[in-house]
Each structure stands twice: as structure tokens, then as C-alpha cells.
Design a protein around this motif. Structure first.
Motif, mmCIF file in Angstrom:
data_model
loop_
_atom_site.group_PDB
_atom_site.id
_atom_site.type_symbol
_atom_site.label_atom_id
_atom_site.label_comp_id
_atom_site.label_asym_id
_atom_site.label_seq_id
_atom_site.Cartn_x
_atom_site.Cartn_y
_atom_site.Cartn_z
ATOM 1 N N ASP A 12 0.843 -1.196 0.000
ATOM 2 C CA ASP A 12 0.000 0.000 0.000
ATOM 3 C C ASP A 12 0.878 1.246 0.000
ATOM 4 O OD1 ASP A 12 -2.171 -1.657 0.133
ATOM 5 O OD2 ASP A 12 -2.473 -1.419 2.295
ATOM 6 N N GLY A 13 0.656 2.109 -0.927
ATOM 7 C CA GLY A 13 1.425 3.347 -0.988
ATOM 8 C C GLY A 13 2.756 3.231 -1.692
ATOM 9 N N VAL A 14 3.125 2.018 -2.138
ATOM 10 C CA VAL A 14 4.385 1.868 -2.868
ATOM 11 C C VAL A 14 4.188 2.397 -4.286
ATOM 12 C CG1 VAL A 14 6.093 0.256 -3.779
ATOM 13 C CG2 VAL A 14 5.097 -0.129 -1.521
ATOM 14 N N PRO A 15 4.957 3.386 -4.704
ATOM 15 C CA PRO A 15 4.794 3.914 -6.064
ATOM 16 C C PRO A 15 5.331 2.938 -7.099
ATOM 17 C CG PRO A 15 6.677 4.940 -5.007
ATOM 18 C CD PRO A 15 6.023 4.081 -3.959
ATOM 19 N N THR A 16 4.747 2.969 -8.273
ATOM 20 C CA THR A 16 5.266 2.177 -9.391
ATOM 21 C C THR A 16 6.437 2.927 -10.006
ATOM 22 O OG1 THR A 16 3.072 1.287 -9.838
ATOM 23 C CG2 THR A 16 4.691 1.127 -11.616
ATOM 24 N N TYR A 17 7.496 2.202 -10.306
ATOM 25 C CA TYR A 17 8.665 2.845 -10.922
ATOM 26 C C TYR A 17 8.245 3.513 -12.227
ATOM 27 C CZ TYR A 17 13.301 3.516 -12.914
ATOM 28 O OH TYR A 17 14.433 4.073 -13.470
ATOM 29 N N GLY A 20 20.426 -6.111 -14.489
ATOM 30 C CA GLY A 20 20.813 -4.722 -14.315
ATOM 31 C C GLY A 20 21.196 -4.480 -12.865
ATOM 32 N N SER A 21 21.857 -3.354 -12.606
ATOM 33 C CA SER A 21 22.248 -3.081 -11.222
ATOM 34 C C SER A 21 21.028 -2.902 -10.327
ATOM 35 C CB SER A 21 23.151 -1.841 -11.154
ATOM 36 O OG SER A 21 22.507 -0.717 -11.713
ATOM 37 N N VAL A 22 19.896 -2.473 -10.884
ATOM 38 C CA VAL A 22 18.697 -2.316 -10.060
ATOM 39 C C VAL A 22 18.169 -3.674 -9.632
ATOM 40 C CG1 VAL A 22 17.089 -2.261 -12.029
ATOM 41 C CG2 VAL A 22 16.446 -1.188 -9.865
ATOM 42 N N GLY A 23 18.313 -4.688 -10.497
ATOM 43 C CA GLY A 23 17.921 -6.033 -10.111
ATOM 44 C C GLY A 23 18.782 -6.551 -8.979
ATOM 45 N N VAL A 24 20.084 -6.298 -9.060
ATOM 46 C CA VAL A 24 20.991 -6.723 -7.995
ATOM 47 C C VAL A 24 20.696 -5.939 -6.717
ATOM 48 C CG1 VAL A 24 23.387 -7.101 -7.341
ATOM 49 C CG2 VAL A 24 22.731 -7.250 -9.739
ATOM 50 N N ALA A 25 20.368 -4.665 -6.851
ATOM 51 C CA ALA A 25 20.017 -3.854 -5.675
ATOM 52 C C ALA A 25 18.803 -4.445 -4.965
ATOM 53 C CB ALA A 25 19.744 -2.409 -6.088
ATOM 54 N N GLN A 26 17.825 -4.883 -5.726
ATOM 55 C CA GLN A 26 16.648 -5.493 -5.110
ATOM 56 C C GLN A 26 17.020 -6.797 -4.405
ATOM 57 O OE1 GLN A 26 13.229 -6.118 -7.676
ATOM 58 N NE2 GLN A 26 11.893 -6.153 -5.906
ATOM 59 N N SER A 60 17.083 -7.150 4.403
ATOM 60 C CA SER A 60 16.082 -6.327 5.087
ATOM 61 C C SER A 60 14.664 -6.854 4.920
ATOM 62 C CB SER A 60 16.148 -4.887 4.556
ATOM 63 O OG SER A 60 17.484 -4.405 4.580
ATOM 64 N N GLY A 61 13.906 -6.783 6.006
ATOM 65 C CA GLY A 61 12.506 -7.162 6.000
ATOM 66 C C GLY A 61 11.734 -6.285 6.963
ATOM 67 N N PRO A 62 10.538 -6.685 7.343
ATOM 68 C CA PRO A 62 9.733 -5.885 8.270
ATOM 69 C C PRO A 62 10.494 -5.564 9.553
ATOM 70 C CG PRO A 62 8.402 -7.615 7.296
ATOM 71 C CD PRO A 62 9.812 -7.880 6.856
ATOM 72 N N GLY A 63 10.488 -4.294 9.936
ATOM 73 C CA GLY A 63 11.187 -3.842 11.124
ATOM 74 C C GLY A 63 12.598 -3.361 10.868
ATOM 75 N N GLU A 81 15.467 6.607 -7.774
ATOM 76 C CA GLU A 81 14.098 6.478 -7.297
ATOM 77 C C GLU A 81 13.672 5.048 -7.013
ATOM 78 O OE1 GLU A 81 10.994 7.232 -10.369
ATOM 79 O OE2 GLU A 81 12.714 7.598 -11.657
ATOM 80 N N ALA A 82 14.463 4.059 -7.429
ATOM 81 C CA ALA A 82 14.110 2.674 -7.129
ATOM 82 C C ALA A 82 14.398 2.306 -5.680
ATOM 83 C CB ALA A 82 14.856 1.719 -8.060
ATOM 84 N N TYR A 83 15.296 3.037 -5.019
ATOM 85 C CA TYR A 83 15.667 2.662 -3.645
ATOM 86 C C TYR A 83 14.458 2.554 -2.709
ATOM 87 C CZ TYR A 83 20.553 3.745 -4.999
ATOM 88 O OH TYR A 83 21.788 3.792 -5.609
ATOM 89 N N PRO A 84 13.623 3.593 -2.607
ATOM 90 C CA PRO A 84 12.479 3.451 -1.691
ATOM 91 C C PRO A 84 11.490 2.385 -2.135
ATOM 92 C CG PRO A 84 12.318 5.490 -2.955
ATOM 93 C CD PRO A 84 13.687 4.942 -3.207
ATOM 94 N N ILE A 85 11.382 2.179 -3.448
ATOM 95 C CA ILE A 85 10.432 1.185 -3.956
ATOM 96 C C ILE A 85 10.854 -0.227 -3.547
ATOM 97 C CG2 ILE A 85 9.427 0.160 -6.031
ATOM 98 C CD1 ILE A 85 9.676 2.913 -7.367
ATOM 99 N N ILE A 86 12.109 -0.591 -3.839
ATOM 100 C CA ILE A 86 12.545 -1.946 -3.529
ATOM 101 C C ILE A 86 12.621 -2.169 -2.023
ATOM 102 C CG2 ILE A 86 13.737 -2.244 -5.721
ATOM 103 C CD1 ILE A 86 16.360 -1.604 -4.397
ATOM 104 N N THR A 87 12.819 -1.103 -1.270
ATOM 105 C CA THR A 87 12.828 -1.223 0.188
ATOM 106 C C THR A 87 11.436 -1.550 0.709
ATOM 107 O OG1 THR A 87 14.687 0.319 0.409
ATOM 108 C CG2 THR A 87 13.296 -0.006 2.350
ATOM 109 N N GLN A 88 10.446 -0.795 0.245
ATOM 110 C CA GLN A 88 9.080 -1.015 0.699
ATOM 111 C C GLN A 88 8.532 -2.353 0.229
ATOM 112 O OE1 GLN A 88 8.131 3.327 -0.530
ATOM 113 N NE2 GLN A 88 6.441 2.740 0.787
ATOM 114 N N VAL A 89 8.886 -2.772 -0.964
ATOM 115 C CA VAL A 89 8.427 -4.070 -1.470
ATOM 116 C C VAL A 89 8.918 -5.193 -0.573
ATOM 117 C CG1 VAL A 89 8.700 -5.730 -3.345
ATOM 118 C CG2 VAL A 89 8.133 -3.360 -3.871
ATOM 119 N N SER A 90 10.115 -5.024 -0.012
ATOM 120 C CA SER A 90 10.673 -6.028 0.889
ATOM 121 C C SER A 90 10.043 -5.972 2.282
ATOM 122 C CB SER A 90 12.191 -5.831 1.002
ATOM 123 O OG SER A 90 12.792 -6.844 1.760
#
Length: 359
Positions: free
Chosen positions: A13-18, A89-95, A102-105, A116-125
Motif C-alpha cells: 500500500d502506498g508503494v509507487p510504481t517505478y 541490471g544493477s537495479v535487479g541486484v540492488a533489489q 532487510s525485512g519488516p522492522g 528512485e528505485a531505492y524506496p520502492i525496492i525497500t518497501q516491497v521487501s
């Protein structure tokens, strides 16, 4: 009968689409795309031929271990095979890195604005993003990032050069930062644009990783090497981290075509240098012209320039679009303009000159 929808994770919820860069503009007399930091040159010599040959085996799964590419990278960068991992890609490796740490908490720290992918892949996790504002000069505020570390911090991204500002962190500051980060926190040096750096005070992240087990270096073939459409990147990290990356990788994610094209690209170093040098020279020309118009342009060490436009970012992007060039607006902050074809760059300069009169 009451219809029910499938239950999805609340973390989404609230995670933006890249948001990718817009396609080439169609509103003006020309159509250029300067919105995605792509390389304007075609594949390096020998790459297309090798890729076409590799495409003949599309009915087979690729080598999941990327054996040939891994061997080439290990030799090129003088690192053990066990310290390497590949991804889309490096974004795939970043994810993969976020999933592995990292997970909940948990918390992931990064500068903002940055990739801009940093907050997205963080929240998805399921982890919590901790954005730390850039300095007034649009550079990573490493002291503030250190202050943001808590017992929940698991990973820190340092984008060097930073996307979208093009600014860099110098060796002394970065080494001091790394020396003070707790050893159980992974620091990821995202060097997607390292080939464009000409500032001698910027360190090569691979030199820093060698004696620091909590440092990981991200690289990509999408930018300088011009393989954005094939999605191949890699990480260099000490064995526990690299092994975790291989566990979290999407099986067969890097295609056989991508692997072969990357190998051929690594073997075309002379042509790569010529192209990157030409883009760096064009970057200097564009930056100087913008400065002459009165713009304050941060010194870029990447293949793009950054215009601080705040709330006028979308207006400037629309003006460029009308002239036939797509650029990348970040509303409220600025506009990132990729260094592309000379003709496209000249159009942006003309638009910038006229737009400057409105400010």
C-alpha cells in the motif's frame, strides 16, 4: 453473492510504481529521448554480431551461473569468482541486496533525492526506507546518514555519482564514512555511472571493498556499455554477501544474449573509451552553455546534467517535449537531462535559454 478480491500484502500500500523515462518526444520537429540515461551510440564493435549468434539458442535456458561472464569479470577486476554475483541490471541486484538483508522492522538508508528505485525496492521487501536529504550542493550528506543509523539499520545505499544530480562523494569523506559505519551494516556503493567520472578525487569502489567485508559494489552494462535493453548488471562483494545475492537471484534472469553481449562489450575497451570520452566532452559543453545562460548546474560526473527547477520542473519538461526532446522531470526538485546526440542537446539548450527568461 459478495465478490472478494485476492488479499495482497499491506506493505505494498502506498508503494509507487517505478516511472521509466518517457519515450522519444513527438511534439516537435525531431524525436529524441534524453529521459533514461541511455547511451546514444549503438552496441560496441562485435557486440551485435555476438548477440545475434547467441539468439540462435533462444529455445534453451541460459547458463544460470553466467560462467563465461563471471570468469571475464573476475579477471578484469582481479576479484575471486566467489565475490561476484549477476542480476537483471544493477537495479535487479540492488533489489536482491534488499531482499537478502532487510525485512519488516528493518531500515534502509539512502540519500534523497537519489535513485528512485531505492524506496520502492525497500518497501516491497517490507522494510522501512530512511531518506536523508542531500546537502545544499546536491551531494550526499554522509554525516547526516551516519546520524540516521539505528539498531534497525541493515543496508545503506551510496550512489556515486548520484542519480539524478550527477554529484560525487570524494575519497576522504567516503573512507571516513565507511570506517564509522557499524560492521554489521552493509554499505552498497552504486557505481552505475563510474565510467564517466573524471574527478581524480573520486575513489573506485572496488578498491574500498577489498578490505571491508561490509562493502558491496554495484556495476551495470546499461549505461557506458550501451546494453540497457538486455538487463545485465553485477555486484562485487565478499563471499557471504555474494552468496546471498546468488540465492535471491531470479533463476535464469540474465539471458544468454545478455551474457554474450556483455562479454563482447568488455573486450571492446578501446571503442568504449572513445565513446565515453566523447560523451564527457559533450557533457562539459552542455554544462558550460547552461552556466553561460545563468543556470546553476552542479558539476556532473555522470552522463547527464541536473537543473534545479523546483515546482517548474514539469513545465520545463513540457517545453522540451514540445520541441521534440523527452527529459526527466522530478516535480518539486528538478530536471535530469541525459547527454545524448548533439542535435538533441542543442534543442535542450535552446529551450533552456528561452525558459530561463521566464524565471
Amino acid at each position: 453473492m459478495t465478490e472478494k478480491t485476492p488479499k495482497l500484502r499491506a506493505a505494498l500500500d502506498g508503494v509507487p510504481t517505478y516511472q521509466p523515462g518517457k519515450p522519444a518526444a513527438t511534439g516537435g520537429p525531431a524525436g529524441y529521448k534524453l529521459s533514461s540515461n541511455e547511451n546514444p551510440y549503438p552496441p560496441l564493435p562485435g557486440v551485435l554480431e555476438r548477440a545475434v549468434e547467441a539468439a540462435g539458442s533462444l529455445n534453451r535456458y541460459p547458463d544460470m551461473a553466467c560462467t563465461g561472464l563471471m570468469a571475464e569479470l573476475a579477471e578484469r577486476f582481479e576479484v575471486p569468482l566467489s565475490h561476484l554475483a549477476t542480476g537483471t541490471g544493477s537495479v535487479g541486484v540492488a533489489q536482491q541486496l534488499v531482499q537478502a538483508t532487510s525485512g519488516p522492522g528493518d531500515e534502509v538508508i539512502f540519500a534523497w533525492r537519489s535513485f528512485e528505485a531505492y524506496p520502492i525496492i525497500t518497501q516491497v521487501s517490507g522494510a522501512t526506507p530512511v531518506p536523508v536529504p542531500l546537502t545544499e550542493g546536491d551531494v550526499h550528506d554522509l554525516e547526516a546518514m551516519l546520524a540516521a543509523i539505528t539498531g534497525r539499520t541493515r543496508l545503506i545505499f551510496v550512489c556515486n555519482p548520484n542519480n539524478p544530480t550527477g554529484t560525487v562523494v570524494h575519497r576522504a569523506e567516503l573512507e571516513s564514512f565507511l570506517d564509522r559505519v557499524p560492521s554489521d551494516v552493509l554499505v552498497v556503493l552504486d557505481e552505475a555511472y563510474i565510467e564517466f567520472i573524471r574527478d581524480e578525487n573520486v575513489p573506485n569502489g572496488i578498491d574500498l571493498y577489498r578490505d571491508r567485508p561490509n562493502v558491496c559494489v554495484l556495476r551495470t552494462f546499461s549505461k557506458a556499455y550501451g546494453l540497457a535493453g538486455l538487463r545485465v548488471g553485477f555486484a562485487i562483494a565478499h563471499e557471504p554477501v555474494a552468496a546471498a545475492l546468488r540465492k535471491t537471484a531470479v533463476p535464469f534472469g540474465v539471458s544468454h544474449v545478455a551474457q554474450e553481449a556483455a562479454i563482447a562489450s568488455l573486450r571492446s575497451e578501446k571503442a568504449l573509451k572513445e565513446r565515453v570520452d566523447a560523451l564527457v566532452e559533450e557533457r562539459a559543453r552542455v554544462a558550460a552553455a547552461l552556466a553561460a545562460q545563468g543556470w546553476t548546474v552542479p558539476e556532473s560526473q555522470a552522463n547527464f546534467v541536473w537543473l534545479r527547477l523546483g515546482d517548474r520542473a514539469a513545465d520545463f519538461a513540457a517545453a522540451c517535449d514540445a520541441a521534440g526532446v523527452a527529459v526527466r522531470p522530478f516535480q518539486g526538485d528538478g530536471v535530469r537531462v541525459t547527454i545524448g546526440e548533439t542535435e538533441a542537446n542543442d534543442i535542450v539548450l535552446r529551450v533552456a535559454e528561452e525558459f530561463r527568461k521566464q524565471l
